[in-house]
Scaffold this active site. Structure first.
Site, PDB file in Angstrom:
ATOM      1  N   HIS A   1      99.582 -10.613 -13.894  1.00 57.03           N
ATOM      2  CA  HIS A   1      99.828 -10.025 -12.582  1.00 57.03           C
ATOM      3  C   HIS A   1      98.492  -9.459 -12.117  1.00 57.03           C
ATOM      4  CE1 HIS A   1     102.139  -7.094  -9.831  1.00 57.03           C
ATOM      5  NE2 HIS A   1     100.862  -6.842  -9.675  1.00 57.03           N
TER       6      HIS A   1
ATOM      7  N   HIS B   1     109.559  -4.599 -15.392  1.00 55.81           N
ATOM      8  CA  HIS B   1     108.983  -4.519 -14.046  1.00 55.81           C
ATOM      9  C   HIS B   1     108.476  -3.132 -13.695  1.00 55.81           C
ATOM     10  CE1 HIS B   1     110.148  -8.600 -13.719  1.00 55.81           C
ATOM     11  NE2 HIS B   1     111.405  -8.310 -13.917  1.00 55.81           N
TER      12      HIS B   1
ATOM     13  N   ARG C   1     101.287  -0.285   1.197  1.00 59.35           N
ATOM     14  CA  ARG C   1     101.144   1.145   0.932  1.00 59.35           C
ATOM     15  C   ARG C   1      99.961   1.352  -0.011  1.00 59.35           C
ATOM     16  NH1 ARG C   1     105.086  -0.768  -2.772  1.00 59.35           N
ATOM     17  NH2 ARG C   1     104.190  -0.667  -4.870  1.00 59.35           N
TER      18      ARG C   1
ATOM     19  N   GLU D   1      99.646  -9.074  -4.087  1.00 61.15           N
ATOM     20  CA  GLU D   1      99.945  -9.415  -5.484  1.00 61.15           C
ATOM     21  C   GLU D   1      99.918 -10.916  -5.688  1.00 61.15           C
ATOM     22  OE1 GLU D   1     103.237  -5.916  -6.478  1.00 61.15           O
ATOM     23  OE2 GLU D   1     103.696  -8.008  -6.918  1.00 61.15           O
TER      24      GLU D   1
ATOM     25  N   GLY E   1     109.871  -6.045  -6.913  1.00 63.39           N
ATOM     26  CA  GLY E   1     109.679  -5.464  -8.238  1.00 63.39           C
ATOM     27  C   GLY E   1     110.625  -6.034  -9.274  1.00 63.39           C
ATOM     28  N   GLY E   2     110.992  -7.316  -9.112  1.00 59.81           N
ATOM     29  CA  GLY E   2     111.754  -7.968 -10.167  1.00 59.81           C
ATOM     30  C   GLY E   2     113.259  -7.817 -10.055  1.00 59.81           C
TER      31      GLY E   2
ATOM     32  N   LYS F   1     110.794 -11.607   1.245  1.00 61.06           N
ATOM     33  CA  LYS F   1     110.076 -12.652   0.514  1.00 61.06           C
ATOM     34  C   LYS F   1     110.054 -13.983   1.258  1.00 61.06           C
ATOM     35  CE  LYS F   1     110.920 -11.183  -4.280  1.00 61.06           C
ATOM     36  NZ  LYS F   1     109.714 -10.394  -4.390  1.00 61.06           N
TER      37      LYS F   1
ATOM     38  N   LYS G   1     115.136 -15.945  -6.595  1.00 65.58           N
ATOM     39  CA  LYS G   1     114.843 -14.552  -6.235  1.00 65.58           C
ATOM     40  C   LYS G   1     115.571 -14.150  -4.958  1.00 65.58           C
ATOM     41  CE  LYS G   1     110.067 -14.661  -7.978  1.00 65.58           C
ATOM     42  NZ  LYS G   1     108.647 -14.438  -7.618  1.00 65.58           N
TER      43      LYS G   1
HETATM   44  C1  MV4 Z   1     107.596 -14.801 -10.832  1.00 58.26           C
HETATM   45  C2  MV4 Z   1     107.264 -15.055 -12.175  1.00 58.26           C
HETATM   46  C3  MV4 Z   1     107.088 -16.370 -12.540  1.00 58.26           C
HETATM   47  N1  MV4 Z   1     107.219 -17.352 -11.626  1.00 58.26           N
HETATM   48  N2  MV4 Z   1     107.719 -15.809  -9.969  1.00 58.26           N
HETATM   49  C4  MV4 Z   1     108.356 -10.115 -11.310  1.00 58.26           C
HETATM   50  C5  MV4 Z   1     108.232  -9.030 -10.309  1.00 58.26           C
HETATM   51  C6  MV4 Z   1     108.204  -9.673  -8.984  1.00 58.26           C
HETATM   52  N3  MV4 Z   1     107.209  -9.043  -8.162  1.00 58.26           N
HETATM   53  C7  MV4 Z   1     107.894 -11.109  -9.266  1.00 58.26           C
HETATM   54  N4  MV4 Z   1     107.933 -11.301 -10.681  1.00 58.26           N
HETATM   55  C8  MV4 Z   1     107.705 -12.519 -11.225  1.00 58.26           C
HETATM   56  N5  MV4 Z   1     107.795 -13.563 -10.385  1.00 58.26           N
HETATM   57  C9  MV4 Z   1     107.525 -17.042 -10.363  1.00 58.26           C
HETATM   58  N6  MV4 Z   1     107.663 -18.036  -9.494  1.00 58.26           N
HETATM   59  C10 MV4 Z   1     107.161 -13.993 -13.055  1.00 58.26           C
HETATM   60  C11 MV4 Z   1     107.383 -12.718 -12.600  1.00 58.26           C
HETATM   61  C12 MV4 Z   1     107.301 -11.705 -13.600  1.00 58.26           C
HETATM   62  C13 MV4 Z   1     106.339 -10.713 -13.554  1.00 58.26           C
HETATM   63  C14 MV4 Z   1     105.425 -10.628 -12.525  1.00 58.26           C
HETATM   64  C15 MV4 Z   1     104.479  -9.653 -12.476  1.00 58.26           C
HETATM   65  C16 MV4 Z   1     104.433  -8.713 -13.499  1.00 58.26           C
HETATM   66  C17 MV4 Z   1     105.332  -8.760 -14.520  1.00 58.26           C
HETATM   67  C18 MV4 Z   1     106.296  -9.747 -14.563  1.00 58.26           C
HETATM   68  C19 MV4 Z   1     107.191  -9.784 -15.618  1.00 58.26           C
HETATM   69  C20 MV4 Z   1     108.135 -10.751 -15.642  1.00 58.26           C
HETATM   70  C21 MV4 Z   1     108.203 -11.706 -14.639  1.00 58.26           C
END
Ligand code: MV4
Length: 660
Positions: free
Chosen positions: A211, A238, A295, A278, A167-168, A119, A161
């Site tokens: 998302h 997630h 992928r 994403e 994937g969370g 990341k 993070k």
């Molecule tokens: C975030 C966010 C809010 N703000 N980053 C969750 C999975 C990972 N790929 C990144 N995620 C998130 N990052 C910031 N700065 C909220 C999420 C997030 C989320 C993102 C995509 C789909 C579902 C989610 C569910 C909870 C939190």
């Protein structure tokens, strides 16, 4: 440098292996499946032209073994390997091992996998490329003091993070400045444990975003396009549940901007093949790069349906060094597609994966319905692998048509033998927030809360249908046993029709046959049910002038699984036989008729029991079921223990027949 692929090894299993093999076949390419011990009879093995056994059931002994997969490719003369998703699909070492062996890896170059797998690295590369990122800190200095200072500079709320996470996993939301220090310490130790890398990044938290991800494609000469977006906001912990294309709130302007950003992201890492960028889409319309998946994704079918392109074919063409031959202007989005992921899991028990034999798996086909599945009736869902067993996709001219077709398709999907989320998917698709296209990443949490999805218990009408069905199946058995079958006479008593009792949990259902027509009474309620068709796991009853269709699986004369249009449930008729059945003595092996909680064992070893005596109580499907003695005898060994979960067919105890 184009080299046509003749034989493709698919380094995966389940639905995606089947999906890749299908396109290989359409392109005239021979396919090689790989399989573990658990997958000897799996659909992907049957489908492929050749198959190589690569080891034991745990993924570490098979699907993650780079050496064995490369050796299999060499043995079968495969000139290319498609990794599918998961497993080795984003493993830079695997891509490199393919290069070294002179085998084409159907995926991006090592460099892209490497940068996008981190990341902090990817964010720095994206900022340099001018791709909008969430404001935050992704620097090398990882001291508490710097991370805390940066978090305060960003302003609450923030996300902490793990750089190596995805994937969370290893993610923490912080609302108060006083919580930052603790969150950093916890996230750091989590990251160290989970990924062996304790690097963290800090970002502004975007609340209730969508998302939205962009599908990109690049050929080896760097020609890069996008194929529009997918909205994957409906997730639980997630894990994606519903995905659709296009995004319900997308505008041409926003798509152009996101598409351009995604193409820049791909170009910045010299991307080749299929990739997904994403983004988080905030309520105010701003969007931010989150990560790039290097992928083919699970949800690629929705993009295929709205663009008309076969993404696996495009991947193979790119891997062969062929030019993409599609310009951005060629890409037209038509209609709407929604995908539902069918998981073998228990929505009522924290979505815990469920494994077991697949007694029955049926899916519909028809206009605007696509099913990508990796299981079949007679197969099994193994505990070793991901619990997603199929993807059901609805397509239509409009979102509403796609949603309606998906609901129809799911209502005709039955899976018996494992717990699954079909009823949950139907419920989610029917929620007003989703129906209006307003679901954000907060949808599942806000709709279902902490407890998850509780399927309602079968109502009177379902119990009446179950009894009518078991009655009809009993008649059919009697007829097939009778010397001169006379259907009209069975269950027909000219003077006074005799009701046949069916007992489900605490509820008594009485069925009376008058000619062909059945009446089933449940308490005060009486249902008139005319069996129009009962065969091959499908039943159709007429009730008040409408037809009710259902799928059934009769595990035994007393134990039936029913899949109605909205509910999946199993019932045991505690009253024993159905019409025309004689009481049948068993062999004294008392097995659990279904998965459940063994509440109580009412007998001890050495107890004398009579046929019909209650031996134990099982709680399943929100009902208590008495387990009865099937012979006269003496309780011998007791295998079950009260208070423990028990699987269908597990031995509870054994009765030794009395010897005279
Ligand atoms: C975030 C966010 C809010 N703000 N980053 C969750 C999975 C990972 N790929 C990144 N995620 C998130 N990052 C910031 N700065 C909220 C999420 C997030 C989320 C993102 C995509 C789909 C579902 C989610 C569910 C909870 C939190």
């Amino acid at each position: 440098m184009s080299k046509l692929i003749k034989t493709l090894l698919v380094a995966n299993r389940g639905e995606i292996a089947c999906r890749v093999i299908r396109t290989a076949r359409e392109m005239g390419i021979k396919s090689v499946a790989v399989y573990s011990d658990a997958d000897v009879n799996a659909p992907h093995v049957k489908m492929a032209d050749m198959a190589a056994h690569i080891g034991g059931s745990p993924v570490g002994e098979s699907y993650l073994r780079i050496d064995k997969i490369i050796a299999a490719a060499k043995e079968f003369g495969a000139d290319a390997i498609h990794p599918g998703y998961g497993f080795l699909s984003e493993n830079a070492a695997f891509s490199a091992a393919c290069d070294e062996a002179g085998i084409i890896f159907v995926g991006p170059p090592v460099k892209a996998i490497d940068i996008m797998g981190d990341k902090a690295k990817s964010k720095r590369a994206m900022i340099a490329a001018g791709v909008p990122c969430v404001p935050g800190y992704q620097g090398e200095d990882q001291s508490d003091a710097v991370l805390i200072k940066e978090a305060k500079k960003i302003g609450m709320p923030v996300m902490v993070k793990a750089a190596a996470g995805g994937g969370g996993r290893g993610m923490r939301l912080v609302h108060k400045e006083s919580e930052i220090e603790n969150a950093i310490k916890l996230a750091r130790s989590e990251a160290k444990n989970a990924f062996g890398n304790d690097q963290l990044i800090v970002e502004k938290a975007i609340m209730e975003p969508r998302h939205v991800e962009i599908q990109v494609f690049a050929d080896q000469s760097g020609h890069t396009i996008h194929l529009g977006e997918r909205d994957c906001s409906v997730q639980r912990r997630h894990q994606k549940v519903l995905e659709e294309a296009p995004c319900p709130v997308m505008t041409p302007k926003l798509r152009a901007a996101m598409g351009r950003a995604a193409i820049e992201a791909a170009k910045a890492v010299d991307y080749v093949g299929a990739g997904t960028v994403e983004f988080l889409l905030a309520k105010n319309g701003e969007f931010y790069f989150l990560e790039m998946n290097t992928r083919l994704q699970v949800e690629h079918p929705v993009t295929e349906l709205v663009t008309g392109y076969d993404l696996v074919k495009l991947q193979i063409m790119a891997a062969q060094g062929e030019p993409l031959g599609i310009s951005q202007d060629d890409v037209k989005l038509t209609g709407h597609a929604i995908e539902a992921r069918l998981y073998a899991e228990d929505p009522a028990d924290d979505f815990l994966p469920s494994t077991g034999p697949v007694h029955l798996f049926t899916t519909p086909s028809g206009d605007g319905i696509r099913v990508d599945s990796g299981i079949e009736t007679g197969g099994a869902v193994s505990p070793f692998y991901d619990s997603m067993v199929a993807k059901i996709i609805g397509y239509g001219a409009t979102r509403e048509e796609a949603r309606a077709r998906l609901i129809t398709a799911l209502s005709q999907t039955a899976l018996v033998g494992v717990k699954h989320n079909r009823d949950f998917l139907l419920d989610a698709l029917d929620q007003p927030v989703f129906a209006k296209g307003e679901a954000t990443t907060a949808f599942v949490g806000q709709t279902y809360g902490e407890s998850g999805f509780e399927a309602p218990a079968p109502r009177a009408q379902e119990l009446a249908l179950a009894a009518a069905l078991q009655f009809t199946l009993g008649q059919q058995r009697s007829m097939s046993r009778a010397v001169s079958p006379m259907a009209e006479l069975l269950g027909w008593h000219s003077a006074q029709p005799v009701p046949t009792p069916f007992v489900y949990g605490e509820t008594l259902v009485e069925v009376i046959a008058r000619g062909k027509v059945l009446t089933a009474s449940v308490g005060e309620e009486i249902f008139t049910l005319n069996p129009l068709y009962v065969a091959d796991n499908q039943a159709v009853f007429e009730h008040n002038g409408t037809k009710i269709g259902l799928t059934y699986f009769a595990a035994s004369e007393t134990h039936i699984h029913i899949t109605s249009q909205t509910q999946s449930f199993a019932l045991i008729n505690l009253a024993g036989g159905s019409a025309g059945d004689e009481a049948k003595a068993g062999d004294g092996s008392i097995e659990a008729p279904m998965h459940g909680l063994l509440l109580e064992i009412k007998v001890s070893s050495g107890d004398e029991v009579k046929i019909g005596d209650t031996l134990a109580v099982l709680e399943a499907m929100k009902m208590q079921h008495e387990i009865l003695a099937d012979i006269d005898g003496v309780v011998d060994e007791i295998y079950g223990s009260a208070g423990s979960q028990i699987a269908a067919d597990d031995l509870i105890l054994v009765i030794k027949p009395v010897e005279d």
